[in-house]
Design an enzyme around this catalytic site. Structure first.
Site, PDB file in Angstrom:
ATOM      1  N   GLU A  35       0.871  -1.175   0.000  1.00  0.00           N
ATOM      2  CA  GLU A  35       0.000   0.000   0.000  1.00  0.00           C
ATOM      3  C   GLU A  35       0.910   1.227   0.000  1.00  0.00           C
ATOM      4  O   GLU A  35       1.952   1.237   0.674  1.00  0.00           O
ATOM      5  CB  GLU A  35      -0.918   0.004   1.227  1.00  0.00           C
ATOM      6  CG  GLU A  35      -1.836  -1.200   1.336  1.00  0.00           C
ATOM      7  CD  GLU A  35      -2.772  -1.332   0.160  1.00  0.00           C
ATOM      8  OE1 GLU A  35      -3.098  -0.299  -0.468  1.00  0.00           O
ATOM      9  OE2 GLU A  35      -3.184  -2.471  -0.150  1.00  0.00           O
ATOM     10  N   HIS A 173      -7.883  -3.704   0.365  1.00  0.00           N
ATOM     11  CA  HIS A 173      -6.834  -2.677   0.237  1.00  0.00           C
ATOM     12  C   HIS A 173      -5.967  -2.567   1.490  1.00  0.00           C
ATOM     13  O   HIS A 173      -5.343  -1.526   1.714  1.00  0.00           O
ATOM     14  CB  HIS A 173      -7.438  -1.309  -0.112  1.00  0.00           C
ATOM     15  CG  HIS A 173      -8.072  -1.266  -1.461  1.00  0.00           C
ATOM     16  ND1 HIS A 173      -7.359  -1.297  -2.627  1.00  0.00           N
ATOM     17  CD2 HIS A 173      -9.389  -1.222  -1.812  1.00  0.00           C
ATOM     18  CE1 HIS A 173      -8.191  -1.258  -3.662  1.00  0.00           C
ATOM     19  NE2 HIS A 173      -9.423  -1.223  -3.192  1.00  0.00           N
ATOM     20  N   ASP A 178      -4.891  -8.479   1.155  1.00  0.00           N
ATOM     21  CA  ASP A 178      -4.811  -8.610  -0.306  1.00  0.00           C
ATOM     22  C   ASP A 178      -3.807  -9.689  -0.712  1.00  0.00           C
ATOM     23  O   ASP A 178      -4.024 -10.410  -1.695  1.00  0.00           O
ATOM     24  CB  ASP A 178      -4.418  -7.271  -0.930  1.00  0.00           C
ATOM     25  CG  ASP A 178      -5.550  -6.253  -0.872  1.00  0.00           C
ATOM     26  OD1 ASP A 178      -6.590  -6.564  -0.270  1.00  0.00           O
ATOM     27  OD2 ASP A 178      -5.383  -5.154  -1.427  1.00  0.00           O
TER      28      ASP A 178
END
Length: 600
Positions: A35, A173, A178
Site C-alpha cells: 500500500e 486494500h 490482499d
C-alpha cells in the site's frame, strides 16, 4: 566433414523436470502486496504484506506499516484505512526493506499487477543502495488474462477474481489481506493450467507470454538432443507418401548447444512470425552434431545452399556473383562479369548484388577518368570522342587526346587500387569531395562518400578472401574454454579458403597428433580459378573471422596469408587521406613497406 545425424521425431512423453525447470509443487512463492501514498513513482510505501507458500502450504507471513515521512492524501486514507496517525510510530523504509528482502530470499515474487509492486521495491532498493536480488517474478493479472475467458470474468481486478474463485479472504486494500487473497487466486489459476501440461514455474511464465499450447507441446523434441555444437533441421513429413525419407527441410540453424537452442523455439523468446508459422507446420527436428562451432557455421551454410529451406532468410540467387574485370584490349576498360576465367586479366570482387558492383565502378569512374564506352578502339586509328570527354570525365584515348603509354599508366593506377593500394582512389577524390562540401552540395558529397565506402568494403572483403584462397593449406588451432566442462583445442584444416576438416583435442590428447590425423583425412580441394575461393564467399569469410581471433595458432601453412599494406584502410586512415593524408601513410611511402601479415 559430415557428422552423424540425430533424429528427433514427435512423441508424447513428458520432459523430465531437469529439462524443464523447477516443478510448481517445489517452487516457493512470496506473494506480496504494497500500500502506498499514491500511484506515482515518487510516492512512498505505507504498508507491506507478504505470504510465503510452497506446495499449497503457508510457510510464513510478513506484515508491517511503514512511516512514509510524507502526508497521506485523504482519498488514499479512505481507500486503504491507513491514516497519518497509524504510520507515525511505524518503522521507516530503510528498516523494513532489509527485513522483507531477507524474508523473500530465494523465492519467486508474485503480485497482482506485479509491475506496480515490484517497481516500488526496485526503486527503494536503488535509493537505499541495496542490490536488487535476482527474483523470479509472476504477475497474476497477466496469468488471469491468459487463462480465463472473457465470459467468465468481466475484468481481472483482484476483487473480481476473489469473488469468482471464492477466496477465503476478501481483499480490502490492506496489504496482508490482499496478499492472502492473491495466494488463493494464484493456486486457483495454477489448477486451471495443470491439464494443459504446465508443470513448472518456467512453463507458467511462458504461459503468461501467450505461447500457444500447440507450440509448447512440441518442446519434447529437444529432450534427447545433445548439448554440443551442431546443426539442426526442422522438417515436415510428406503426408501423402508417409515415408520419413520424403520429408521436407523447412529451416536450418546452428548452435553451440543444440538442446538449449531448439528448446528456445518453443518459448516466448522466439517472436519471429515466420518461425511461429514454421513450428506449426513442422513435424519433427533432426540434429547433426559438429566438431566445433566453426564446423557448425560452415555446415549450416552448405545445408542452406543445398536444400534452400523456405523459412531461412537468404539471398534469392546466392550462386549469382558479380566481378569487376579490367579488360585485355588496346585501351582497357572496366567490365561487369559473372564468371572468372584464367585469362591473365585482373578481377575484383565478388559482389552479391548488382548495386554493390555499380557503386564500386562509379567510385572508380569518379576517381580515374578511364573510358566508359564499350566500343572496341584501335591503337593506331583515331575515332570521334564522346560527351564524357567534353565533361572531362574521360581522357579520350579514342581521339588520341592521351597517348597509349599515358592511358596505360592510368589503367595501372586503377589496377593498383583494386589489388594493392586504395590510397590513389582516396587522393583522387579528395579535392572533389572538399569542393562539394565547400559549395554546400552535401547530397553529392554523400553520394561520393557512399561509393568510396563501397570500394573500401569491397577491398577488405576481396583481400580477406583471396589471401585464404591462395593458401593451399592452413592448419590452425585455438584453445577454447568451456564453462562446466574441460577446456580443449579446436583444430581446423583450411584449403584454398574452404574448411576441409575440423577436430577437437581434449585433455590428454596431443594436438599435433590430432592435427596430423585431420590433414590425412581432410577433404581434397582443387585449386580454384583466379582470385576465387574454393568455397562460397560467406564460408571463407566465416573462416577468416575465426582465424583472425586472438589466440589462434598456426600449426602449418602452405602459401602466403597476407594482405597488401594499404589494400584496406581503417576509418581513421580514410579520414586522414581525405583530409590531406596521415603522417603514418607518408612514412610508409618513404620506407617502401609493402605487405603485412593478415593476422596483424
Amino acid at each position: 566433414m559430415e557428422a552423424a545425424g540425430h533424429k528427433v521425431r514427435p512423441n508424447t512423453l513428458q520432459d523430465s523436470f531437469d529439462d524443464l525447470g523447477v516443478p510448481l509443487a517445489e517452487t516457493t512463492f512470496c506473494v506480496v502486496d504494497l500500500e502506498t501514498t499514491g500511484g506515482a513513482e515518487t510516492d512512498a510505501i505505507t504498508e507491506f504484506g507478504a505470504v510465503k507458500v510452497c506446495g499449497g502450504e503457508v510457510l510464513g507471513e510478513f506484515q508491517t506499516l511503514v512511516n512514509p515521512h510524507t502526508h497521506i492524501p485523504p482519498l488514499v486514507a479512505v481507500l486503504t484505512g491507513i491514516t497519518n496517525q497509524m504510520v507515525a510510530a511505524a518503522p521507516p523504509i530503510d528498516q523494513v526493506l532489509p527485513a522483507f528482502l531477507e524474508f523473500a530470499q530465494g523465492t519467486v515474487l508474485v503480485a497482482h499487477n506485479a509491475r506496480f509492486d515490484v517497481g516500488f521495491l526496485r526503486r527503494n532498493c536503488a535509493a537505499l543502495g541495496y542490490p536488487w536480488p535476482k527474483f523470479g517474478v509472476l504477475d497474476t493479472v497477466a496469468l488471469a488474462r491468459t487463462i480465463l475467458l472473457a465470459d467468465e470474468v468481466p475484468d481481472c481486478r483482484l476483487s473480481t477474481l476473489a469473488r469468482y474463485f471464492h477466496t477465503a479472504v476478501t481483499p480490502d486494500h490492506r496489504a496482508l489481506h490482499d496478499a492472502r487473497a492473491t495466494v488463493d487466486v494464484l493456486h486457483a489459476l495454477i489448477e486451471r493450467v495443470g491439464n494443459l501440461g504446465v508443470g513448472t514455474y518456467e512453463e507458467l511464465r511462458e504461459f503468461t507470454r501467450k505461447v500457444s499450447p500447440q507450440r509448447r507441446s512440441k518442446r519434447s523434441w529437444a529432450k534427447d538432443l545433445p548439448e554440443e555444437p551442431g546443426v539442426y533441421f526442422f522438417v515436415a513429413d510428406d503426408q501423402l507418401s508417409g515415408d520419413p525419407a520424403d520429408r521436407q527441410i523447412l529451416y536450418v540453424g546452428k548452435s553451440g548447444n543444440l538442446r538449449k537452442r531448439v528448446r528456445s523455439y518453443f518459448t516466448a523468446s522466439e517472436k519471429r512470425p515466420r518461425i511461429e508459422e514454421m513450428i506449426r507446420v513442422a513435424t519433427g527436428v533432426e540434429a547433426h552434431p559438429c566438431q566445433t562451432p566453426l564446423h557448425a557455421e560452415v555446415t549450416e551454410l552448405r545445408m542452406i545452399a543445398a536444400h534452400a529451406p523456405r523459412y531461412n532468410r537468404r539471398s534469392k540467387f546466392p550462386e549469382r556473383q558479380h566481378w569487376i574485370k579490367i579488360t585485355a584490349e588496346a585501351f582497357p576498360r572496366l567490365s561487369r562479369v559473372t564468371q572468372v576465367r584464367d585469362d591473365g586479366t585482373t578481377y575484383f570482387g565478388p559482389f552479391g548484388r548488382r548495386q554493390q558492383t555499380d557503386d564500386v565502378i562509379d567510385a572508380l569512374y569518379d576517381a580515374f577518368p578511364i573510358r566508359q564506352c564499350t566500343t572496341k578502339l584501335s591503337r593506331t586509328r583515331p575515332s570521334p570522342s564522346c560527351a564524357l570527354a567534353g565533361m572531362h570525365r574521360c581522357v579520350a584515348p579514342c581521339d588520341g587526346s592521351v597517348s597509349f603509354e599515358g592511358y596505360g599508366d592510368l589503367v595501372e593506377q586503377v589496377r593498383t587500387t583494386l589489388t594493392r593500394d586504395v590510397r590513389p582512389a582516396c587522393r583522387a577524390l579528395r579535392a572533389r569531395l572538399r569542393r562539394l562540401v565547400a559549395e554546400q552540395r552535401y547530397e553529392e558529397a554523400e553520394l561520393l562518400r557512399r561509393r568510396l565506402s563501397a570500394l573500401l568494403d569491397a577491398a577488405r572483403r576481396f583481400h580477406r578472401v583471396t589471401s585464404l584462397a591462395g593458401c593451399a593449406q592452413i592448419v590452425a588451432a585455438r584453445w577454447e574454454a568451456r564453462p562446466g566442462s574441460s577446456d580443449e583445442w579446436h583444430l581446423h584444416v583450411i584449403r584454398h579458403g574452404r574448411l576441409a576438416a575440423a577436430g577437437v583435442a581434449r585433455p590428454g590428447d596431443v594436438p599435433q597428433a590430432v592435427a596430423r590425423m585431420l590433414v590425412a583425412t581432410a577433404e581434397t580441394v582443387p585449386e580454384p580459378t583466379g582470385p576465387r575461393s574454393a568455397a562460397t564467399v560467406e564460408e571463407t569469410l566465416r573462416i577468416a573471422d575465426w582465424l583472425e581471433q586472438p589466440g589462434v595458432r598456426l600449426i602449418d601453412i602452405d602459401g602466403d596469408w597476407a594482405w597488401p599494406l594499404y589494400g584496406v584502410l581503417s576509418h581513421e586512415a580514410l579520414v586522414g587521406e581525405l583530409l590531406g593524408g596521415s603522417p603514418e601513410a607518408d612514412q610508409g611511402e618513404k620506407d617502401g613497406t609493402g605487405e603485412r601479415p593478415a593476422w596483424d
